[in-house]
Design an enzyme around this catalytic site. Structure first.
Site, PDB file in Angstrom:
ATOM      1  N   TYR A 183     -58.936  -4.217 -31.570  1.00  0.00           N
ATOM      2  CA  TYR A 183     -59.693  -4.268 -30.314  1.00  0.00           C
ATOM      3  C   TYR A 183     -61.155  -3.935 -30.550  1.00  0.00           C
ATOM      4  O   TYR A 183     -62.054  -4.603 -30.016  1.00  0.00           O
ATOM      5  CB  TYR A 183     -59.074  -3.281 -29.325  1.00  0.00           C
ATOM      6  CG  TYR A 183     -59.665  -3.301 -27.945  1.00  0.00           C
ATOM      7  CD1 TYR A 183     -59.492  -4.392 -27.097  1.00  0.00           C
ATOM      8  CD2 TYR A 183     -60.378  -2.200 -27.456  1.00  0.00           C
ATOM      9  CE1 TYR A 183     -60.023  -4.390 -25.816  1.00  0.00           C
ATOM     10  CE2 TYR A 183     -60.897  -2.189 -26.179  1.00  0.00           C
ATOM     11  CZ  TYR A 183     -60.722  -3.289 -25.358  1.00  0.00           C
ATOM     12  OH  TYR A 183     -61.241  -3.282 -24.090  1.00  0.00           O
ATOM     13  N   LYS A 187     -64.112  -6.555 -29.677  1.00  0.00           N
ATOM     14  CA  LYS A 187     -65.139  -6.273 -28.671  1.00  0.00           C
ATOM     15  C   LYS A 187     -66.528  -6.181 -29.295  1.00  0.00           C
ATOM     16  O   LYS A 187     -67.528  -6.494 -28.636  1.00  0.00           O
ATOM     17  CB  LYS A 187     -64.786  -4.997 -27.917  1.00  0.00           C
ATOM     18  CG  LYS A 187     -63.584  -5.160 -26.984  1.00  0.00           C
ATOM     19  CD  LYS A 187     -63.736  -6.333 -26.025  1.00  0.00           C
ATOM     20  CE  LYS A 187     -62.659  -6.359 -24.955  1.00  0.00           C
ATOM     21  NZ  LYS A 187     -62.778  -7.527 -24.045  1.00  0.00           N
ATOM     22  N   THR A 218     -57.120   1.384 -14.625  1.00  0.00           N
ATOM     23  CA  THR A 218     -56.558   0.109 -14.193  1.00  0.00           C
ATOM     24  C   THR A 218     -55.093   0.046 -14.604  1.00  0.00           C
ATOM     25  O   THR A 218     -54.601   0.883 -15.360  1.00  0.00           O
ATOM     26  CB  THR A 218     -57.297  -1.085 -14.836  1.00  0.00           C
ATOM     27  OG1 THR A 218     -57.016  -1.090 -16.254  1.00  0.00           O
ATOM     28  CG2 THR A 218     -58.792  -1.004 -14.600  1.00  0.00           C
TER      29      THR A 218
END
Length: 285
Positions: A183, A187, A218
């Site tokens: 990740y 990113k 979230t």
């Protein structure tokens, strides 16, 4: 005052926007789609709208979630449509953008929100992550951002329309986080992709920026209080926040969406190639 309304009550009136990763409840994509709609844009809501078979715990929205979002948007008095597509599939992206163009007109505002990491999606020590998982993280976060931007920007250039693109990177694109190697790599790539697109597309009147959120509450990371549990419960979460986040709280999807909407608005007409930290102070580089 909401940044969405920084240049008037309907700063996006007459524009067509496309938001990827839009379906998930309590997600940045959904909040962004609603923010753009409140600002007067017609909005296309794109999502894979199904779980990954080999990563069932990686949160995704559903077709029903997309349908409920479109209903909520149309109740705001603007048009909306859905598109179900895997953003890493070039043919599917092209078909989705063609569908949106026919339904609503040429897209000039793009929010590339689809992405993420999690169980079965690159989460774990780098020495233990499988090649297929690593590639999936790159495919969704980087290739997907590029493909959607490419399909939309090609049409903007052909129509001489100009436009704005906002990509969702992460604070993990600027600093290392253990267990998030794929990740972080993805990113970081989104930031350089953003800057390169800004350089190449600027002469056509297309601004391209990114936002770098911090720890956002979230359903992707904290569904059913999962993140809180991983931190050791309420006391562990409080300790994490006190140690890591100067503003003293997790972020909301809505405040990330407001930053995205600002970068897509005329208020940010002098901004391109930026990777804006929206991390409650968690990352300041």
């Amino acid at each position: 005052m909401s940044l969405t309304h920084a240049s008037g009550d309907r700063p996006f009136a007459g524009s067509v926007a496309l938001v990827t990763g839009a379906a998930r409840p309590r997600g940045i994509g959904r909040a962004t789609a609603l923010g753009l709609a409140r600002g007067g844009a017609d909005v296309a809501c794109l999502d894979i709208a199904r779980p990954y078979e080999d990563a069932p715990f990686h949160g995704t929205g559903s077709s029903d979630d997309l349908a409920s979002l479109v209903k909520e948007i149309t109740e705001l008095g603007v048009r909306a449509t859905t598109a179900e597509a895997d953003v890493s599939d070039e043919a599917a992206v092209e078909a989705a953008v063609s569908h949106v163009s026919e339904e609503l007109g040429t897209v000039t505002l793009v929010a590339n929100v689809a992405g993420g990491s999690g169980a079965g999606f690159g989460l774990g020590p780098l020495l233990g992550v499988g090649v297929a998982e690593f590639r999936r993280v790159l495919d969704v976060n980087v290739i997907g951002t590029w493909l959607v931007s490419k399909a939309c920007a090609t049409r903007m250039v052909a129509g001489g329309l100009g436009g704005r693109i906002c990509n969702v990177s992460s604070q993990a694109g600027k600093r290392a986080f253990p267990l998030l190697g794929p990740y972080c790599a993805a990113k970081a790539a989104v930031i350089l992709l953003t800057q390169t697109m800004a350089t190449e597309l600027g002469p056509a009147g297309i601004a391209v920026n990114a936002v770098c959120p911090g720890t956002v509450d979230t359903d992707l990371i904290n569904k059913d209080a999962l993140f809180e549990t991983l931190m050791g419960g309420p006391e562990g979460l409080e300790a994490f926040i006190a140690r890591e986040i100067p503003l003293g709280r997790l972020q909301s999807a809505e405040e990330i969406a407001e930053a995205i909407c600002w970068l897509l608005s005329d208020s940010a007409r002098g901004v391109t190639g930026e990777a804006l930290n929206v991390s409650a102070g968690q990352t300041m580089v």
